[in-house]
Structures are given as structure tokens and as C-alpha cells.
Design a protein around this motif. Structure first.
Motif, PDB file in Angstrom:
ATOM      1  N   LYS A 206      39.267  -0.989  27.135  1.00  0.00           N
ATOM      2  CA  LYS A 206      39.707  -0.825  28.522  1.00  0.00           C
ATOM      3  C   LYS A 206      41.220  -0.686  28.611  1.00  0.00           C
ATOM      4  N   VAL A 207      41.961  -1.544  27.931  1.00  0.00           N
ATOM      5  CA  VAL A 207      43.420  -1.537  28.049  1.00  0.00           C
ATOM      6  C   VAL A 207      44.091  -0.600  27.053  1.00  0.00           C
ATOM      7  N   GLU A 208      43.345  -0.089  26.093  1.00  0.00           N
ATOM      8  CA  GLU A 208      43.891   0.873  25.133  1.00  0.00           C
ATOM      9  C   GLU A 208      43.663   2.313  25.586  1.00  0.00           C
ATOM     10  N   LEU A 209      42.487   2.597  26.143  1.00  0.00           N
ATOM     11  CA  LEU A 209      42.087   3.980  26.407  1.00  0.00           C
ATOM     12  C   LEU A 209      42.113   4.353  27.888  1.00  0.00           C
ATOM     13  N   PHE A 210      42.661   3.491  28.745  1.00  0.00           N
ATOM     14  CA  PHE A 210      42.649   3.795  30.179  1.00  0.00           C
ATOM     15  C   PHE A 210      43.358   5.129  30.441  1.00  0.00           C
ATOM     16  N   GLY A 211      42.818   5.849  31.418  1.00  0.00           N
ATOM     17  CA  GLY A 211      43.417   7.125  31.787  1.00  0.00           C
ATOM     18  C   GLY A 211      43.162   8.246  30.809  1.00  0.00           C
TER      19      GLY A 211
END
Length: 456
Positions: free
Chosen positions: A398-403
Motif C-alpha cells: 500500500k505505501v510502496e506502490l500507491f499511485g
């Protein structure tokens, strides 16, 4: 009815060029006239130069302009990833998980994907039949085409589930194909990627890692295995990329610069300004087109360098928005950022999850800790249970691949967590059938062999 005047990339003569196509009515996905300028695809692949030109045409046009935004922002809006900041019924449908059968954005996503598949299939047929190309060139071009077909099919099957599966250049037959079961689409994706893997060179052709190589095919193959719960093969393919020593994990601040050694494949342009930079970033005190959901922004751990480097706040009309600043540039003509489609960090996430699913918890922890260390965080607890490890990996994704490319939406769906997570956040509009988008009604009117997803 859908009105669209975007360009579609096709052959012309013996090289690839863009033809401007004005669509003033609802059309079947193959309804664009006769085969490209009446030139047989076999004539295009008579020599290395014209054959290479045709394949290079696949990297521009639809990929750059029609595939980036639909396959990133819209599924991101369906999850708890990115939100659109201007009221719009079509956009709101993705944010509230109430996409209608007449949603124009959804209609375009389907339409352009199948236009692109048509072009790819013409290339694959022509390449396969060609006897005049240098063998190494033919192999590379065919590998690139098969990768790109798998890439588009990957997005379609994740959006819609069962989808038509055109594998030939027979336009009349393809126009009326029924939907193929998702499991069979996945079989084709994996077959194409294995072919691409065997055909492509390990080294990159050209600059800026803009063309597919063996490791790009291997990376997407690892992801495909993970999505199909084939954890031993997901681990094995991810390990191949990691052990290649071609790529490295770099500091967050430089991960998306176009010379970053973390990039496996990126979609280039003539300006050096990424589509994402233009959409995510904004001038100070100006409304960004897209921004992060508060729930994602607040989920970062204290001290996470990804939050520091990949997000920033701006205030517009008294409201604070959390911008995605993985791409730093938003305008200009001499930038150093393209649009990253595959990134090395994902391979550690794939392998870590595959290992956790096989009860290899210490190895899973080691993989995830590579990214946590890069983010300035301590490693995961060594005492995590399997279930807790998988939740920790979900959070890291979630926090690595967001966007990026709708990862969050796809992750929640493939792990059967969408109802719990998104349904819990959007209780008033959520229904479990929203995990698949509707087949556009215009397509079903044109092709009566198409069935509709449940709930629409």
C-alpha cells in the motif's frame, strides 16, 4: 453514445504511424475500417527496419496516452489510493464503486485496450509468418509484442474478469467474440509471458529502458503467478530478476528519475514530463487533479521516507490535499522523468508475499525489510504469525506502490479483502459485485455475444 477524437496507433505503408480517428458514434472495438491502409502485416515484416518500426509503434500512441491514466488513476479511485478532486459523474462512479454501464471512462478503457490488442495481433501474425527477418531481431520483436499483449490482457482481466480473448487478426470474428473465462485469459497471459521471456534478450535495446527485455517479461510473469496463487513459481520468477543483479533499490528521492537503476520498464515521451507528474502534482495552493485518500496518507509509519519524499501537502480554498510526488515535475519540455510501468521494488514484495504464503516467514521478512530499510524504518517483527505477516505485506504494498497502475485495487480484490476494506470505508455505496467493472453497454449493443457482470 461516446464522442472521442483521440489518436489510434496503426500501420501505414511499411512503417508505424499515427492515424487520427474521429469517433462520433458507439463502435465495436474492431470497427475502424479495413486492415491498416490495406497493407498486409506480412508486408511490414519484410526487413529488420520496417519490422522494428512497426513494433516501436506499439510503444507510443495508445500506451502513452490511452493506457496510463485509465489503468492507474481509475482503479486507484475505486480503492483507497487516489481520489479525483473535481466533481464529475463518470469519475465519481469509480470513487463510489458505482460505475454505470454507460460510464464514458469505462467505455474508453475497454475500447482502447481492444484497439491496442488488434494492433498487437496484426504484429504477432506478421512476425510469425515472416521468413526474411534476422532471427535475433524477429525473436526480440515477437517477444515484445507478446509481452505487450499479456500486459493489456492483465489489465482487462483484472478490470472485468471474463473478457473476449482475440488472438488472431481476423477482424470479423474478433468483433463478435464472447467473453472467455478469466482462468483461460490468465493461461494466455502466462503463456505469452513465458514466450516473451524465452525470446527477449537480457540487455536493453536503446536508451532509458524504454523497450522490453527478458527481465521485464520475467517481472510481469512473477506478478501473474502471484495473482494466480501459484506461489512457488511467483517466488522463482521474482528470484530470477533479483539474482540478475541488473537492478538495485535506490533512495526514494531518485527512484523515479529516468536514469534510476530501480526502473525495469518505463514509457518514454518527448518532454521528460511524466503523465503522472502532470496529474498528481500541482502548483502551490492550487487544486491537484488527483490526490491521496486521507486513509492512505495516515497509514504511513512515523519516519517513513516514502511519505517524506513521495507525498506533499498543498492547500486550496482552505482544504488540505495530499499530493503524490513520486514524480517531481509537472510541466516543461526538458524534464528527466518518464512513466514507470515496472519497478524493481515490486519484485521483493512479490517474493516476500509468495514466501509468506509458503510459510517461509524469515525469508519473507528479509524481503520486506529490504524496502523498509530503504524507507528508513526498522524491520518487521520476527515473531509475526503468517496472517500478521501477510497483513504487514499488504500494508507495505500500500505505501510502496500507491499511485502506480492500480496496484492497491488489484491487491484488495485478489486477496478477497475489498469488501472488508473498501466496503468498510464506503458503506453507503459499496456492493460486493463492484469488484468488477461493467462491460460497457455500447459494446454489448454492438456484440450481442457479450454477457454482463453480476450487479449491473
Amino acid at each position: 453514445m461516446i464522442r472521442n477524437n483521440r489518436s489510434i496507433q496503426l500501420y501505414s505503408g511499411t512503417i508505424a504511424m499515427a492515424l487520427s480517428l474521429l469517433l462520433t458514434s458507439c463502435k465495436k472495438f474492431t470497427e475502424i475500417g479495413a486492415p491498416p491502409t490495406q497493407v498486409l502485416s506480412s508486408d511490414v515484416f519484410t526487413n529488420d527496419i520496417t519490422g522494428s518500426s512497426a513494433i516501436m509503434g506499439l510503444y507510443t500512441g495508445n500506451v502513452a496516452t490511452q493506457m496510463l491514466v485509465p489503468y492507474t488513476m481509475y482503479p486507484g479511485m475505486s480503492a483507497d489510493d487516489v481520489q479525483y478532486n473535481t466533481p464529475s459523474s463518470d469519475y465519481d462512479g469509480f470513487e463510489t464503486n458505482t460505475v454505470s454501464i454507460n460510464n464514458a471512462i469505462n467505455a474508453n478503457a475497454w475500447y482502447y485496450a481492444y484497439q491496442y490488442l488488434r494492433n498487437i495481433n496484426y504484429d504477432i501474425v506478421g512476425l510469425t509468418a515472416s521468413t526474411s527477418l534476422t532471427p535475433s531481431v524477429k525473436n526480440q520483436l515477437l517477444g515484445e509484442a507478446k509481452f505487450l499483449r499479456a500486459f493489456v490482457l492483465f489489465e482487462l482481466v483484472n478490470f472485468y474478469g471474463d473478457v473476449p480473448l482475440p488472438l488472431s487478426n481476423n477482424d470479423n470474428e474478433n468483433a463478435y467474440l464472447p467473453r472467455t473465462a478469466a482462468k483461460d485469459v490468465w493461461t494466455q497471459i502466462i503463456a505469452d509471458l513465458k514466450d516473451a521471456q524465452s525470446l527477449l534478450p537480457e540487455t536493453y535495446t536503446g536508451s532509458f529502458r524504454a523497450r522490453i527485455n527478458k527481465w521485464a517479461a520475467t517481472s510481469l510473469l512473477a506478478r501473474a503467478y502471484l495473482y494466480n496463487y501459484d506461489y512457488p513459481n511467483a517466488e522463482a520468477e521474482a528470484t530470477k530478476v533479483i539474482d540478475s543483479k541488473v537492478y538495485t533499490i535506490v533512495a526514494p528521492a531518485s527512484a523515479f528519475v529516468n536514469t534510476s537503476n530501480e526502473i525495469i520498464w518505463q514509457i518514454t515521451n518527448t518532454t521528460g514530463i511524466s503523465t503522472y507528474g502532470a496529474n498528481y502534482n500541482s502548483a502551490a495552493n492550487s487544486l491537484p487533479t488527483y490526490s491521496l485518500y486521507d486513509t492512505l496518507y495516515k497509514s504511513f509509519e512515523t519516519g517513513d521516507l516514502r511519505k517524506t519524499n513521495w507525498t506533499s501537502d498543498t492547500t486550496a480554498s482552505g482544504v488540505t490535499y495530499h499530493r503524490v510526488t513520486k514524480y517531481k515535475l509537472r510541466s516543461g519540455t526538458t524534464g528527466n522523468e518518464y512513466s514507470v510501468a515496472l519497478r524493481f521494488a515490486e519484485l521483493y514484495l512479490i517474493r516476500g508475499e509468495a514466501r509468506a504464503q509458503q510459510d517461509k516467514l524469515p525469508l519473507a521478512k528479509a524481503d520486506i525489510d529490504v524496502l523498509r530499510t530503504r524507507a528508513g524504518l526498522t524491520g518487521l517483527l520476527a515473531t509475526l504469525s503468517k496472517d500478521d505477516m501477510l497483513l504487514a505485506i499488504e500494508q507495505e504494498r500500500k505505501v510502496e506502490l500507491f499511485g502506480e497502475w492500480g496496484h492497491r485495487w488489484f491487491d484488495l480484490k485478489r486477496t478477497n479483502r475489498a469488501a472488508a476494506v473498501i466496503g468498510g470505508q464506503k458503506k453507503t455505496t459499496w456492493k460486493n459485485t463492484a469488484v468488477l467493472y461493467p462491460v460497457p453497454d455500447a459494446q454489448r449493443l454492438a456484440n450481442t455475444n457479450l454477457s454482463q457482470n453480476d450487479g449491473y
